[in-house]
Design an enzyme around this catalytic site. Structure first.
Site, PDB file in Angstrom:
ATOM      1  N   GLN A 175      12.113  -5.631   5.297  1.00 42.15           N
ATOM      2  CA  GLN A 175      11.587  -4.268   5.343  1.00 42.15           C
ATOM      3  C   GLN A 175      12.653  -3.235   4.995  1.00 42.15           C
ATOM      4  O   GLN A 175      12.424  -2.330   4.200  1.00 42.15           O
ATOM      5  CB  GLN A 175      11.015  -3.965   6.734  1.00 42.15           C
ATOM      6  CG  GLN A 175       9.623  -4.509   6.928  1.00 42.15           C
ATOM      7  CD  GLN A 175       8.665  -3.955   5.901  1.00 42.15           C
ATOM      8  OE1 GLN A 175       8.410  -2.758   5.853  1.00 42.15           O
ATOM      9  NE2 GLN A 175       8.151  -4.823   5.055  1.00 42.15           N
ATOM     10  N   ASN A 235      11.442  -9.910  14.405  1.00 44.33           N
ATOM     11  CA  ASN A 235      11.735 -11.018  13.501  1.00 44.33           C
ATOM     12  C   ASN A 235      12.807 -10.544  12.524  1.00 44.33           C
ATOM     13  O   ASN A 235      12.554  -9.685  11.682  1.00 44.33           O
ATOM     14  CB  ASN A 235      10.442 -11.417  12.763  1.00 44.33           C
ATOM     15  CG  ASN A 235      10.649 -12.567  11.792  1.00 44.33           C
ATOM     16  OD1 ASN A 235      11.687 -12.690  11.144  1.00 44.33           O
ATOM     17  ND2 ASN A 235       9.650 -13.413  11.663  1.00 44.33           N
ATOM     18  N   ARG A 273      14.002  -3.050  19.644  1.00 47.38           N
ATOM     19  CA  ARG A 273      13.946  -4.496  19.517  1.00 47.38           C
ATOM     20  C   ARG A 273      13.441  -4.869  18.117  1.00 47.38           C
ATOM     21  O   ARG A 273      12.522  -4.257  17.591  1.00 47.38           O
ATOM     22  CB  ARG A 273      12.990  -5.007  20.581  1.00 47.38           C
ATOM     23  CG  ARG A 273      12.684  -6.464  20.521  1.00 47.38           C
ATOM     24  CD  ARG A 273      11.535  -6.756  21.518  1.00 47.38           C
ATOM     25  NE  ARG A 273      11.102  -8.121  21.401  1.00 47.38           N
ATOM     26  CZ  ARG A 273       9.847  -8.506  21.628  1.00 47.38           C
ATOM     27  NH1 ARG A 273       8.933  -7.602  21.969  1.00 47.38           N
ATOM     28  NH2 ARG A 273       9.519  -9.764  21.513  1.00 47.38           N
ATOM     29  N   ILE A 274      14.072  -5.869  17.535  1.00 52.15           N
ATOM     30  CA  ILE A 274      13.654  -6.385  16.236  1.00 52.15           C
ATOM     31  C   ILE A 274      12.938  -7.705  16.499  1.00 52.15           C
ATOM     32  O   ILE A 274      13.533  -8.645  17.033  1.00 52.15           O
ATOM     33  CB  ILE A 274      14.873  -6.592  15.314  1.00 52.15           C
ATOM     34  CG1 ILE A 274      15.616  -5.259  15.096  1.00 52.15           C
ATOM     35  CG2 ILE A 274      14.475  -7.224  13.996  1.00 52.15           C
ATOM     36  CD1 ILE A 274      14.773  -4.138  14.521  1.00 52.15           C
ATOM     37  N   GLY A 318       0.833  -1.202   0.000  1.00 50.13           N
ATOM     38  CA  GLY A 318       0.000   0.000   0.000  1.00 50.13           C
ATOM     39  C   GLY A 318       0.865   1.248   0.000  1.00 50.13           C
ATOM     40  O   GLY A 318       0.591   2.211  -0.688  1.00 50.13           O
ATOM     41  N   PHE A 319       1.926   1.220   0.812  1.00 45.88           N
ATOM     42  CA  PHE A 319       2.921   2.303   0.865  1.00 45.88           C
ATOM     43  C   PHE A 319       2.292   3.654   1.197  1.00 45.88           C
ATOM     44  O   PHE A 319       2.804   4.700   0.827  1.00 45.88           O
ATOM     45  CB  PHE A 319       3.714   2.362  -0.442  1.00 45.88           C
ATOM     46  CG  PHE A 319       4.277   1.026  -0.837  1.00 45.88           C
ATOM     47  CD1 PHE A 319       5.231   0.411  -0.053  1.00 45.88           C
ATOM     48  CD2 PHE A 319       3.810   0.365  -1.966  1.00 45.88           C
ATOM     49  CE1 PHE A 319       5.732  -0.842  -0.383  1.00 45.88           C
ATOM     50  CE2 PHE A 319       4.299  -0.892  -2.297  1.00 45.88           C
ATOM     51  CZ  PHE A 319       5.266  -1.494  -1.509  1.00 45.88           C
ATOM     52  N   GLU A 335      10.034   2.393   7.081  1.00 43.90           N
ATOM     53  CA  GLU A 335      10.382   3.543   6.258  1.00 43.90           C
ATOM     54  C   GLU A 335      11.836   3.982   6.367  1.00 43.90           C
ATOM     55  O   GLU A 335      12.365   4.649   5.479  1.00 43.90           O
ATOM     56  CB  GLU A 335       9.424   4.698   6.594  1.00 43.90           C
ATOM     57  CG  GLU A 335       8.052   4.405   6.034  1.00 43.90           C
ATOM     58  CD  GLU A 335       6.909   5.067   6.783  1.00 43.90           C
ATOM     59  OE1 GLU A 335       6.339   6.018   6.234  1.00 43.90           O
ATOM     60  OE2 GLU A 335       6.581   4.632   7.899  1.00 43.90           O
ATOM     61  N   LYS A 392      10.879   0.176  17.570  1.00 41.06           N
ATOM     62  CA  LYS A 392      10.723   1.389  16.772  1.00 41.06           C
ATOM     63  C   LYS A 392      10.394   0.932  15.353  1.00 41.06           C
ATOM     64  O   LYS A 392      10.616  -0.232  15.015  1.00 41.06           O
ATOM     65  CB  LYS A 392      12.013   2.202  16.777  1.00 41.06           C
ATOM     66  CG  LYS A 392      12.456   2.653  18.180  1.00 41.06           C
ATOM     67  CD  LYS A 392      13.829   3.280  18.113  1.00 41.06           C
ATOM     68  CE  LYS A 392      14.306   3.762  19.481  1.00 41.06           C
ATOM     69  NZ  LYS A 392      15.695   4.282  19.388  1.00 41.06           N
TER      70      LYS A 392
END
Lengths: 324, 785
Positions: free
Chosen positions: B684, B677, B674-675, B284-285, B751, B747
């Protein structure tokens, strides 16, 4: 897109007969261009005659060179051993065009008849003399970055988008066609037209003629060839400018040369006189650049495409340097 | 040894210091490290770099079984095809539908002449929420832009509706056309607000004139970026049907809950009567975050005809009615003192909006906070043009704005003969200079260091035009990248069942980023379970309200709601255990009860004491435990500045004679909390970096200069990179613990891959050629020497 009827032909003569005199009938083979045009209502045929089952897919050696059936797929031609050995320029140009998926469907005949990518031709809300004779040219005074710098007219500044056609022009190809009045051979340089005041006609092919084959004559003097394509991304983009070059050099001197330009005119741009002039001259950047300038003499830019003149000159020099 | 070490680690972990932890770890064996790894932080494991598990819906997508909105069918369904305006400004004087209605199968043509009247039209105006825009829903005869929807043909098949649409004849009374940027710069005005209402429109800090006067080096340049269109692979699509006064929509939306609210208010009906379902999304962006006109037009047509209506936009219809990124004209001034420190910064942005709505691309907001600079002015103005209203498009404001800022920074570094990275370090902002607040966390130095090292930045010669590869000039560039942590309101229900499995319910959609997967991971981690023990019910407005997938906020928002709801359930389980005389944990203090891998409750100080969650629940009535938590930002927002940071390094090769640029290497280092996955997260940021290649070199929406018609409204001429344009590319994450930012500790990452990468590429082109390109995209015609 409007509803249409469909018929399948099994022999070339039947195809021509099925098409008949109806101007709203069209042959369809790979459909990679025609179906797009139908979706945009640029083409609205009442009837499609499917020629994809005709036995015109062969690629055969002849005593004069090679005969490629009109329905040979672009991907098959590009990968054909005879083509790769004798006419690698054609293979290179085909592989520079479209995407693997499209090349798997697109045919030689269809590629010869590929229509312009002019934005105004594709948008039926806009004027276009090529699509709707007499409606005007939207590209003149509009957005014309991809348009012609050579051989255009006040009624049309569209370009031929095909890569293959540029290579065929440099290879002195001959287009074989058949129609109600029999068969004829059309040299490639005569096959595509300049727009003049009838831009609706891209080629000299009559409405009910069918392309059956493309002949490639073996060159008298060997040499090297290269297809150089400059585009806005690395793949799957039409040429801003392209160069199909063949060059035979002996002892540092040009013996034979062919230079065809794509992306600059309504047809592949070749000037045999410029080529003749190069023969006997040293194969150096000076010779190449002066030939490039001669090929581009009389170029007329529009608001957004003036860069094509310098780009074409540089591309010609680079292509010739690559094969010298 | 395991127990002792774990206790030691736990003690350090409560202190929550990575540095302290590593000191401990130096003293214990690798084997033990493996054993204690799940216990790294606080009382429950929060892995900083989460397991790179496959998507929960991966197999469905790979095998074509995933049902996207355009795949949904209903008996008796009609197909709608839109008729679009072919003028940019004026009035419809007549719509001739006679030929269209003659096409077999065509049942109706909806236009302003017969469209249902909408009770909530007073709400059809921009709201404070950036995604609520003015819609064109056939309530009047006005045309505001070229390619505006003005009628809709409804037929039994798509083919019939398509033919019918081509036969609708419209006549207009035309008005002069207001041009977009860069031509239309007359009549600039100041927007009332920025899309993020907290952002000020204009800011002043210190005394710009004094800063400029005190400076030794100054630069002023103008940077321009074109209009762009989102062009998600999946077109906008929906199926809408009414059952009495209840509306159901299978709609490709980035914001199920927002869509439900907006459709209900414009129809003037209660929200509860609208059900929005989005099972899968093909991107969708930003263009599916706003509820645009088509989302109303399909249910209106369903009302008019009494039948379900499917509406799928054609590619060319996605150039106007579903948003675009505004073109920008940005003037940057930078001034530095002797030591290379910034003394003055000014960033003046001109953007464009439509003539009927206001969306201001916030190009200057990052400039306010990215570097320490005492004197700073930023302003935003826009012009009005006869175009579709702009909308957020992946990194709205940040992407064009940071292109300008980070190009200017690079220009100043060159002027100072300083290494571009050293110049950035010299101006490192230790606290947020705009908000005058500390950062909740900022690991940008580490991003610079690790990124530069992996990229080989030290091999970059200072002098431009000094690297060659055959016909190509080679260059290296870098830039800082950043993205603010945005968080919206989300609600989640978490249900722990006696069989030890967990059910999560929240309305959220998965934009295609992996949201469904990471929500299960987040819930699983709280209970010490494996993600396959968690079932997620989502993608439907019958579940608790959730945030939009936009502004990189959904994991922070919905992920926090899931975290909190799961923690609430766990708290209930702890209390159940300590009150249950039959539990081994009877009368153990609540804070002493921790959960271990496999869903085991244990006493922290004596891990031998404990029991499985399943046995606890079975003994206590064999009923599920559940909690619903509405999660939103608290007072941390007022105390801290919260942002993800990163550094992007690019290598390019430029053939000046043919105008060709190729990006041979791209490397991004990112610190984004924290990431959850590592696999979907890396996708991303890589996707963001590819997006930036597109913005730097390819994308531009072209308007005819006479009638604002988009002339490249297709993917053959609207260029985005293809595989052949992307060579070596990589992105990695710096471990960053942030317990302030939100309960999920995350976070946004959707983008940040875009933001700095555009200028890193432009800066690399400068380094290759010695020429500065300030107008995007950097195409053959501009590069050609």
């Amino acid at each position: 897109m409007k509803l249409f009827s469909y018929a399948q032909a099994t022999k070339p003569a039947d195809a021509v007969q099925l098409l008949g005199a109806q101007t709203q009938s069209k042959f369809i083979a790979g459909g990679t261009n025609l179906v797009d045009l139908m979706k945009y209502d640029v083409e609205s045929p009442d009837r499609l005659v499917d020629i994809s089952q005709l036995a015109l897919t062969q690629i055969d050696a002849t005593d004069k060179g090679l005969r490629i059936g009109a329905l040979a797929r672009n991907s098959d031609v590009a990968a054909n051993a005879l083509v790769m050995k004798q006419f690698p320029l054609l293979s290179e140009a085909l592989l520079a065009g479209a995407s693997p998926q499209l090349r798997n469907m697109a045919t030689m005949g269809g590629n010869l008849l590929q229509r312009t990518r002019c934005h105004y031709f594709y948008d039926v809300s806009q004027p276009c003399n090529k699509r709707a004779a007499g409606s005007g040219c939207g590209a003149i005074g509009g957005y014309n970055r991809i348009h012609a710098i050579l051989g255009s007219s006040p009624s049309c500044i569209a370009t031929n988008p095909s890569d293959m056609n540029v290579a065929l022009a440099a290879l002195d190809a001959v287009v074989q066609v058949t129609g109600p009045n029999g068969s004829r051979s059309i040299p490639i340089l005569d096959f595509h037209r300049l727009p003049g005041n009838t831009p609706q006609r891209d080629t000299v092919l009559e409405a009910n003629e069918l392309i059956t084959a493309v002949d490639l004559p073996t060159t008298a003097i060997g040499g090297k060839s290269h297809y150089l394509k400059v585009r806005d991304r690395a793949s799957y983009a039409f040429a801003l400018v392209s160069v199909a070059a063949r060059l035979a050099v002996e002892n540092g001197v040009v013996r034979d040369v062919r230079i065809a330009l794509g992306g600059v005119a309504h047809k592949p741009w070749r000037l045999p006189d410029v080529e003749k002039n190069m023969v006997g001259k040293p194969a150096t950047e000076t010779t190449f650049r002066s030939a490039a300038k001669a090929l581009l003499a009389g170029a007329q830019p529009h608001e957004h495409n003036a860069f094509k003149i310098q780009l074409a000159e540089n591309a010609i020099v680079r292509a010739l340097q690559t094969v010298s | 040894m395991w127990v002792a070490s774990r206790e030691l680690a736990t003690r350090w972990c409560v202190a929550n210091s990575r540095q302290a932890l590593s000191l401990v770890l130096d003293k214990i064996s690798t084997l033990v490290w493996c054993l204690i790894q799940p216990m790294t932080f606080k009382n429950m494991a929060k892995k900083l770099l989460g397991d790179p598990i496959n998507r929960v819906d991966g197999a469905l997508k790979a095998t074509g079984r995933a049902r996207y909105s355009a795949d949904i069918k209903r008996p008796g369904m009609l197909h709608g095809v839109l008729v679009m305006s072919t003028i940019a400004n004026g009035k419809i004087t007549a719509i001739d539908t006679a030929d269209a209605l003659k096409v077999p199968g065509v049942v109706n043509v909806m236009s302003h002449q017969n469209a249902p009247k909408l009770a909530g039209m007073d709400k059809n105006k921009p709201s404070e929420i950036a995604t609520d825009r003015v819609l064109h829903v056939f309530q009047d005869d006005l045309v505001h832009y070229n390619n505006q929807p003005i009628a809709m043909v409804l037929a039994e098949t798509l083919e019939q509706a398509t033919e019918g649409a081509s036969l609708v004849r419209v006549t207009y009374q035309t008005q002069p056309v207001k041009l977009p940027l860069p031509a239309g710069k007359a009549d600039m005005s100041t927007p009332k607000q920025m899309p993020r209402v907290d952002d000020q429109v204009d800011t002043k800090r210190g005394d710009l004139a004094a800063g400029l006067a005190a400076a030794i080096n100054r630069m002023e340049e103008t940077y321009t970026t074109p209009t762009m269109n989102h062009n998600a692979l999946e077109p906008h699509a929906l199926l809408a049907y009414w059952e009495g006064d209840k509306l159901t929509m299978y709609n490709a939306t980035q914001g199920i809950s927002g869509c439900q609210k907006r459709v209900a208010e414009i129809f003037g009906m209660p929200k509860e009567n609208v059900r929005v379902i989005t099972q899968f999304l093909g991107g969708g962006f930003g263009s599916k975050g706003t509820t645009f006109s088509h989302v109303m037009l399909a249910p209106m047509a369903a009302k008019l005809t009494g039948k379900p209506v499917r509406l799928v936009l054609k590619r060319e219809q996605m150039f106007g009615m579903v948003g675009n990124r505004s073109a920008t004209v940005q003037r940057l001034n930078l001034a530095t003192g002797k030591d290379g420190k910034l003394l003055a910064t000014a960033h003046h942005s001109i953007t464009q909006t439509s003539d009927f709505d206001e969306f201001a691309e916030p190009a200057g907001t990052i400039t306010r906070m990215l570097y320490a600079c005492p004197n700073l002015d930023t302003t935003h103005k826009f012009i009005r043009a006869n175009i579709g209203t702009p909308a957020p498009m992946r990194a709205p404001g940040e992407a064009p704005g940071v292109f300008a800022l980070e190009s200017a920074i690079d220009e100043m570094a060159a002027q100072l003969r300083m290494d571009p990275l050293a110049f950035r370090l010299a101006n490192y902002a230790e606290t947020d200079p705009n908000k005058d607040k500390p950062f909740s966390s900022k690991s940008l130095r580490e991003c610079y260091r690790q990124g530069a090292e992996r990229f080989g930045w030290s091999k970059r010669p200072a002098q431009p035009r000094s690297l060659k590869n055959g016909n190509y000039l080679r260059g290296m560039g870098m830039a800082t990248t950043v993205y603010p942590m945005n968080r919206g309101e989300s609600t989640a229900l978490v249900r722990l069942k006696p069989d030890g499995t967990v059910q999560v319910e929240t309305a959220t959609q998965d934009l295609g980023t992996g949201t469904f997967t990471i929500m299960t991971q987040i819930a699983a981690e709280v209970f010490g379970l494996s993600p396959d023990q968690v079932t997620l019910s989502a993608g439907d407005s019958i579940y608790p309200t959730s945030s939009v997938s936009g502004g990189s906020r959904n994991t922070a928002s919905t992920g926090s709601a899931v975290t909190q709801a799961a923690q609430e359930v766990l708290k209930k389980a702890r209390q159940m255990a300590l009150k249950d005389p039959k539990s081994p944990l009877f009368n153990v203090a609540e804070a002493e009860i921790v959960v271990q891998k496999g869903g085991q409750l244990q006493q922290k100080s004596n891990p031998k004491v404990g029991e499985a969650l399943t046995s606890l629940l079975k003994r206590n009535g064999n009923k599920p435990l559940e909690a619903t938590v509405q999660s939103k930002q608290g007072d941390e927002k007022g105390k801290y500045s919260m942002n993800a940071f990163g550094a992007v390094f690019a290598e390019v090769e430029v053939d000046e004679l043919l105008g060709e640029v190729r990006v041979t290497r791209l490397l991004g280092s990112f610190a984004a909390g924290r990431i959850v996955n590592l696999k979907t997260a890396r996708s991303q940021v890589l996707g963001g970096m590819v997006w930036a290649v597109s913005m730097a070199l390819h994308e531009k929406t072209v308007f005819d200069p006479r009638n604002n018609r988009v002339m490249n409204a297709n993917l053959a001429e609207y260029h985005v990179p293809v595989n052949a344009d992307i060579q070596e590319i990589d992105g990695f994450f710096i471990e960053e613990a942030d317990d302030i930012v939100n309960p999920a500790g995350v976070k946004g990452i959707g983008e940040i891959g875009v933001v700095g990468t555009v200028s890193a590429i432009a800066n690399a082109i400068y380094h290759a050629t010695g020429r500065r390109f300030r107008d995007l995209p950097i195409t053959v015609d501009k590069v050609l020497a």
